[in-house]
Design an enzyme around this catalytic site. Structure first.
Site, PDB file in Angstrom:
ATOM      1  N   SER A 109     101.412 -60.568 -29.577  1.00  0.00           N
ATOM      2  CA  SER A 109     101.078 -59.167 -29.316  1.00  0.00           C
ATOM      3  C   SER A 109     102.341 -58.403 -28.904  1.00  0.00           C
ATOM      4  O   SER A 109     103.271 -58.303 -29.708  1.00  0.00           O
ATOM      5  CB  SER A 109      99.963 -59.101 -28.268  1.00  0.00           C
ATOM      6  OG  SER A 109      99.412 -57.816 -28.239  1.00  0.00           O
ATOM      7  N   GLN A 110     102.422 -57.872 -27.685  1.00  0.00           N
ATOM      8  CA  GLN A 110     103.655 -57.215 -27.256  1.00  0.00           C
ATOM      9  C   GLN A 110     104.836 -58.187 -27.361  1.00  0.00           C
ATOM     10  O   GLN A 110     105.953 -57.793 -27.726  1.00  0.00           O
ATOM     11  CB  GLN A 110     103.519 -56.713 -25.830  1.00  0.00           C
ATOM     12  CG  GLN A 110     104.765 -56.087 -25.253  1.00  0.00           C
ATOM     13  CD  GLN A 110     104.573 -55.693 -23.785  1.00  0.00           C
ATOM     14  OE1 GLN A 110     104.230 -54.566 -23.472  1.00  0.00           O
ATOM     15  NE2 GLN A 110     104.770 -56.640 -22.877  1.00  0.00           N
ATOM     16  N   HIS A 170      91.811 -60.307 -31.607  1.00  0.00           N
ATOM     17  CA  HIS A 170      93.178 -60.347 -31.088  1.00  0.00           C
ATOM     18  C   HIS A 170      93.579 -61.711 -30.517  1.00  0.00           C
ATOM     19  O   HIS A 170      94.731 -61.914 -30.160  1.00  0.00           O
ATOM     20  CB  HIS A 170      93.377 -59.235 -30.060  1.00  0.00           C
ATOM     21  CG  HIS A 170      94.816 -58.971 -29.759  1.00  0.00           C
ATOM     22  ND1 HIS A 170      95.757 -58.713 -30.737  1.00  0.00           N
ATOM     23  CD2 HIS A 170      95.505 -58.930 -28.591  1.00  0.00           C
ATOM     24  CE1 HIS A 170      96.933 -58.529 -30.185  1.00  0.00           C
ATOM     25  NE2 HIS A 170      96.812 -58.656 -28.892  1.00  0.00           N
ATOM     26  N   ASP A 172      91.094 -58.043 -35.894  1.00  0.00           N
ATOM     27  CA  ASP A 172      91.825 -57.691 -34.672  1.00  0.00           C
ATOM     28  C   ASP A 172      91.861 -56.177 -34.489  1.00  0.00           C
ATOM     29  O   ASP A 172      92.583 -55.478 -35.188  1.00  0.00           O
ATOM     30  CB  ASP A 172      93.253 -58.237 -34.781  1.00  0.00           C
ATOM     31  CG  ASP A 172      94.074 -57.996 -33.526  1.00  0.00           C
ATOM     32  OD1 ASP A 172      93.616 -57.276 -32.621  1.00  0.00           O
ATOM     33  OD2 ASP A 172      95.186 -58.540 -33.458  1.00  0.00           O
ATOM     34  N   TYR A 206     101.016 -57.686 -23.399  1.00  0.00           N
ATOM     35  CA  TYR A 206     100.836 -56.487 -22.573  1.00  0.00           C
ATOM     36  C   TYR A 206     100.108 -56.778 -21.264  1.00  0.00           C
ATOM     37  O   TYR A 206      98.986 -57.281 -21.249  1.00  0.00           O
ATOM     38  CB  TYR A 206     100.032 -55.496 -23.385  1.00  0.00           C
ATOM     39  CG  TYR A 206     100.149 -54.062 -22.983  1.00  0.00           C
ATOM     40  CD1 TYR A 206     101.303 -53.341 -23.236  1.00  0.00           C
ATOM     41  CD2 TYR A 206      99.082 -53.399 -22.395  1.00  0.00           C
ATOM     42  CE1 TYR A 206     101.392 -51.995 -22.908  1.00  0.00           C
ATOM     43  CE2 TYR A 206      99.159 -52.043 -22.064  1.00  0.00           C
ATOM     44  CZ  TYR A 206     100.321 -51.345 -22.321  1.00  0.00           C
ATOM     45  OH  TYR A 206     100.412 -50.023 -22.009  1.00  0.00           O
TER      46      TYR A 206
END
Lengths: 320, 320, 320, 320, 320, 320
Positions: D185-186, D300, D271, D91
């Protein structure tokens, strides 16, 4: 980090706001009015679980005759009246327990600790109420009654502090001719105020004192408690001038100008709570002999334990 | 706010991680090895500007013979050997100045304050180096040497603490048969460790002790110093098991199980630094008589001055 | 936001603190003493799961003969000895895994990465211990042994860095006449120190370097690691002068004055960790040819990937 | 610290929200519509200052034919078509510079990095616009067009990701039969979505994937980007149900259920950004073979460099 | 606290950045192009649960003909066309509900509130999309399309604001000859822009306006939204100059120079979001009659309700 | 994020702390004593710069006869006595200016806004002093006089609120048979208290009410103002039970049990200031008809403007 003037500029700093024309008159009347009620200090023996010192639970009549609490702590083994130190407390704290006040009695002095009306809840217990009137205020104490100097919280507290000296002097084991005042932050401010109001004390030893050079302070820091004033003015947008008119009766710089006893200050160059220029503002105009100990890398902790040792050294010079 | 178990669940809490099979062997060898060097405490009179108490600057041989500093503070007026309290210090602090340690001597006891190797810089000065080896570590002390129990920082410090009792006992005015240990946070953890390692002390009085139930602690809090362990494991992702294998030799729960003297704890229900379940984990398995004072609305300040008063009351029960 | 001098004032900035009289003597003795132990670099082939580059796990003798780890990464397809770049690492990090260091070998150079003793735990793993003595210190590395330049942590680390160049040069596929040094933040500071201590390197390419103009730094920022020094001095209130006397032997400005190779800096105008005036303080006195790339909107990330590209472009100019 | 389910409960966790009845229909139409425009990948040689790898600047037609940028990085020395890995980005980031993407090409694979439309500004540069319509949105991307699944930002981005596989396959040096997808992540979420939409990929290797189990996520974390959804619903108080109806078309759990290739996940137990239960929610329903690597002490950052090494090991298993 | 220039220096402050040579040409073309599409305001009666005022839900064609929403609120009891005030909204907010906009209609004026395209989600709802193109952007709106003035978000929004005046004037109960514009922060910036672009308004009454003196702003504050520009430049390190070239077409100082109607500003001396020097930068070059109300103790709340009362007083002066 | 019970558990939640045995007696005496002084409301016409509404500056005798300020705002065009809504204000705020209170009068009702004694400084101005006694207190109002229910700040404020209904009813244009009470947070708590103490009101419409289920609240949140109680107890460690004994006389759950009018609540599931279980604790025991509107994604902003619209809808149901 540093955020205020350089050390050279601090030494030369003057806070130029004019005093109220009736500053002396205001305080003369205030003290006269308060003086009609006797201080009437009572000393009750207190078992603090301690053996090298002796503790008295004190109550005396402060502003408006309100009962103000305190501790008197004396070395258990002593002979004859002792020189005394009267100590005032930082913002939000109270007199706590005697075991929290062992330094100066252990050093051989009578130690009188004055409780602070209405405070004593944020970080050390207090036992003294503030029954005074209070208009709309920001949480905290520094904006209570700020619209009128007669209603302002610190009028009551300065009077308490003034009379605490008399309360201490009333104990038979205290030598009333050898009394100094001290305190840290708000306690330092009370020392300065008392030094400006009384001619009979030997010294004021304020550490990183508060309540001085209000306009300068509110311009350069966003730390509480000065920021409580900013918050108040930010809400009461049209009444800021009135608030600062009140504060001018309580500014440490005015008391410092009138102080003729010794003034022995400390200041911390990274202190955002009592910024150095506001401390120097009072120190630089002190009328009696004065000195200032600089802690270049400290914030509002100032000299910490070194401030206590410094205080004892000053007392040794004064009274030994 | 509360974030850990309820009070009922805390009272029943057991930390179930297995101990290293050679836990006792590890400590027997460690202490034997250390014992080959005499403690050799030296006491040098120190002018601390105080009159009701007498101060000695102490040096004794700790782990590896490293010179460990301390203060011994005695009431100035005394007769005969006194019961003593040995105090250990919280994370980051050091022995500071004698004037910071007046409570227990003022209460009539010999007070021995042990400096902490390598610390004494964050909030109170120390004077003791940590010459031990140290592998890659997160800033702080709790991950120094964490890959091997022999290298681990707390092996050195636990040995220092163990020997501090002998150092205190070596002074002629201390009654070696009446010694208790105490401390807050890391100091409390050292009290627990010493109580598990020595049979000759009268009591341990830990306040909000640290270094206990490591796996539970690192799961439920993100406050330092436990979070330094998390940070270390977050970086050394493949070595977390090895780190926890080391920590298991230093877990307060294992020392508590072996402690036969009185254990008098305090705990704070809103303490994120030494979470209540980790304190109860040690308290609940203490082999000697034990009690715990609960401060429901406090965080890591625990009982504050009340913890000091509580300590004096326990000393009165033990030694008067 | 900007918080330091304007760009014009930065270009003219001089940091005026005097150097220790025996600065050169101190370093001559330190390096002589270290030089008695051979560097003895060992290169062990390492399977890093990579195919375009070849990795060696390096160990060499640093300060006191302590084993220092590193990586040597070489293009898999190469012919003849290569120019090399020696890289030092930022505060708290370690050598990590070879896959984290692909840029310079992929650009065609021999890349030697030196691990940092005792660090390598906060954000990237390290494998090198710091067995040196350490007095009381604030968590972190910058105050370890700060009371004496001989004990100070960076004495050991600067020597490691100095010798890393020799370790790199020892590999047969490295062209010892074409070596540059680089690094970011603490790694930049080590580049500057090595450039001041060695005459045989082609260039130093420090990015946002740390450890320079200590008094200026501690006055104008409250960000770590400089703030660790402030914290140390705030606790050890009476020893600040002694601490700064030690730091003066490690100040980047003194090394820059002695550096005769090319110095190619980067600086970020919004960097609170290595404030721009402290970077310019070193750049402005560099004795060799020097240039500085300014990142006006960055904080301590500096030029980020652009700093890496910049480094390659400098290497192209130097060695192609 | 941990804040989500225990490891045992995570392994059994099911996210029970119903899927939209027309989920498959929605995506079939979306992809059909997009498919009418050819992917038309263009590869332009790019001088990235690198020698061991070869870089191509890629442009292909994504959703609506919008030009999507990317990098194709290949080992400079190679023989025959290579297995490829397509990587999506977290992101706020963009494709940056080729020098930032050296791991997988250095490990011997063709590496295709897809830029993210409209992002690429917070922490790594991007070069791709998002010309799509957008209704009122919270700053960020996750609420753009949230009132209608057809307008929703991720409809466009998921289509880009789907087509990136075809773009990669279009290069002559890529072996179209051996392609895996990955991302953090994204980027992990896009891997999951592509695995649910395409039958022709060998594996998805998502690290700490985002965009999964939206209702669970928004209940248990206050970290961005999930918190952007909470913020949107907190403002548009009467439209929360409509927003979640849109999100249901983009939930990773629904794509995971449809994924038949291998799924190799990582998850971090501390996370707060992609909470573990939301990652397990997708992993636990994956239809193909699946495994999950747990990082117990990470937030994260997940496995960090270990996630990269893990990816290479999976590629070795798949393609060597 | 204050952080910008002193009050005296603010009064004299000039922002010296040069304007783009084609500034007027750029805006003439932009408005001409936009002018080809009729404003076509529609007013639909809306039941807002209110009785003293009457509400119309407005839609008009803004930039590119995009449908822009708004409210027109009128006193329920009125006679003849009323003077009107057009209000623009602060960053992130939208038109919300009519009940949030009662002040100016209750004071007797026609009040036109323009919704903000793409915003209206962070703190008050909006209903207007931003279908414009957008390149890579930091979350927020101030960097959307920042690489080209034609693509920049505020080109679209300034045109909307310009045409909102025409939309308001189109209602039969509005007196088109008596229209003022106002707004707070971003809304204030839109007022300034409209005053610079239209000759037919009676006054602009901006409160703590945003979007002015961009280079000064980004140097002296780290608060959003200006910090979004810094973040963008920190990521796109090599494109900062291009970004500022775009911003120069949208700088409030350039519009202020061209404004000939009355400009009545407010400014807050402790405002980190719209720093005082950036507000004075616009005020000091205003070509029409101008005044500025200073709130010395406020941050970005500015005069708060006093700003609303001030606005009504200005309207009384203008229109009664 | 959510941090309290699930929605199902909230609906069933009971707060089980016992009430003081003399709860009803305490309040009967308090109101009887207060009732000896007439309410004596005065209404003075006030020019608020508004035309659709008419404003009166109100003063009435509250607790102890203290002058309490307020506003009465009426639609300018009206016929006959109007139903009225009495509104109380959130913590720290005051009555401000009439222009801040336009919603309910614009909706056609008489709107009586009661100022809050001693507050009105943090975020909206007030004009009412709190001349009551106050013992040591944490900054704020919620611990003032907490050691005795007779001294407690909220005894005075609850009486003011009780009497405000009579003050409103005293105006000739108010229909005393149709009065509802409302407020947000502290204002909601006052609504609940008044509903428990008076039988003559039509409804209470509390939004996210404060001052309920004190023990639950102080356990589960660390947000102010509940945290002020925790802070007080953390300092006054030995007096927590006494403080909670006082609070039990002021707990919203006890007033809710006695309320027989309609109770229409709102609650926000992510509200850390007035946690949902404490709101449900009051709602679930309300004796009259009751309903609750849930805002699942909001924190202490609750329903915001939707709460105002909801209030008008309830008034329409009650009074139209």
């Amino acid at each position: 980090m540093e955020f205020d003037l350089t050390l050279d500029d601090l030494a030369a700093y003057r806070y130029d706001e004019p005093e109220p024309a009736d500053f002396d008159e205001f305080w003369r009347r205030t003290l006269d009015e308060a003086g009609r009620i006797p201080v009437a200090a009572e000393f009750v023996a207190h078992d603090a679980l301690l053996r090298t010192v002796e503790t008295h639970d004190v109550t005396f009549a402060g502003y408006g005759g309100d009962p103000i609490k305190g501790w008197l702590i004396l070395p258990a083994h002593r002979s004859g009246p002792l020189p005394a130190i009267v100590e005032y407390i930082g913002y939000g704290g109270g007199r706590g327990e005697p075991i929290e006040w062992l330094a100066y009695a252990s050093a051989g002095y009578a130690h009188f600790v004055m409780d602070t009306r209405g405070q004593g809840s944020t970080w050390r217990t207090g036992d003294t109420a503030d029954p005074g009137a209070s208009g709309p205020a920001v949480p905290g104490y520094v904006t209570r009654g700020i619209l009128d100097p007669h209603d302002y919280y610190y009028r009551r507290l300065y009077v308490d502090a003034y009379r605490a000296v008399e309360a201490a002097a009333a104990h038979p084991d205290v030598d009333a001719t050898r009394i100094a005042v001290t305190g840290r932050s708000q306690g330092g401010a009370l020392s300065v105020a008392v030094a400006g109001l009384r001619a009979d004390i030997a010294a004021a030893i304020p550490h990183v004192p508060f309540l001085s050079a209000f306009k300068q302070a509110t311009r350069i820091t966003d730390a509480n408690p000065y920021a409580e004033i900013v918050r108040w003015c930010a809400t009461h947008r049209t009444k800021a001038a009135q608030a600062f008119a009140t504060l001018a009766y309580f500014d440490g710089t005015s008391f410092a100008r009138r102080a003729t006893c010794r003034g022995s200050f400390s200041v911390a160059l990274m202190d955002p709570i009592c910024p150095p220029s506001t401390v120097y503002a009072a120190h630089n105009v002190w009328s009696g002999p004065h000195d200032i100990t600089v802690w270049p890398y400290n914030d509002h902790d100032g000299g910490g334990v070194e401030d206590e040792l410094r205080t004892i050294r000053v007392l040794r010079e004064l009274f030994d």
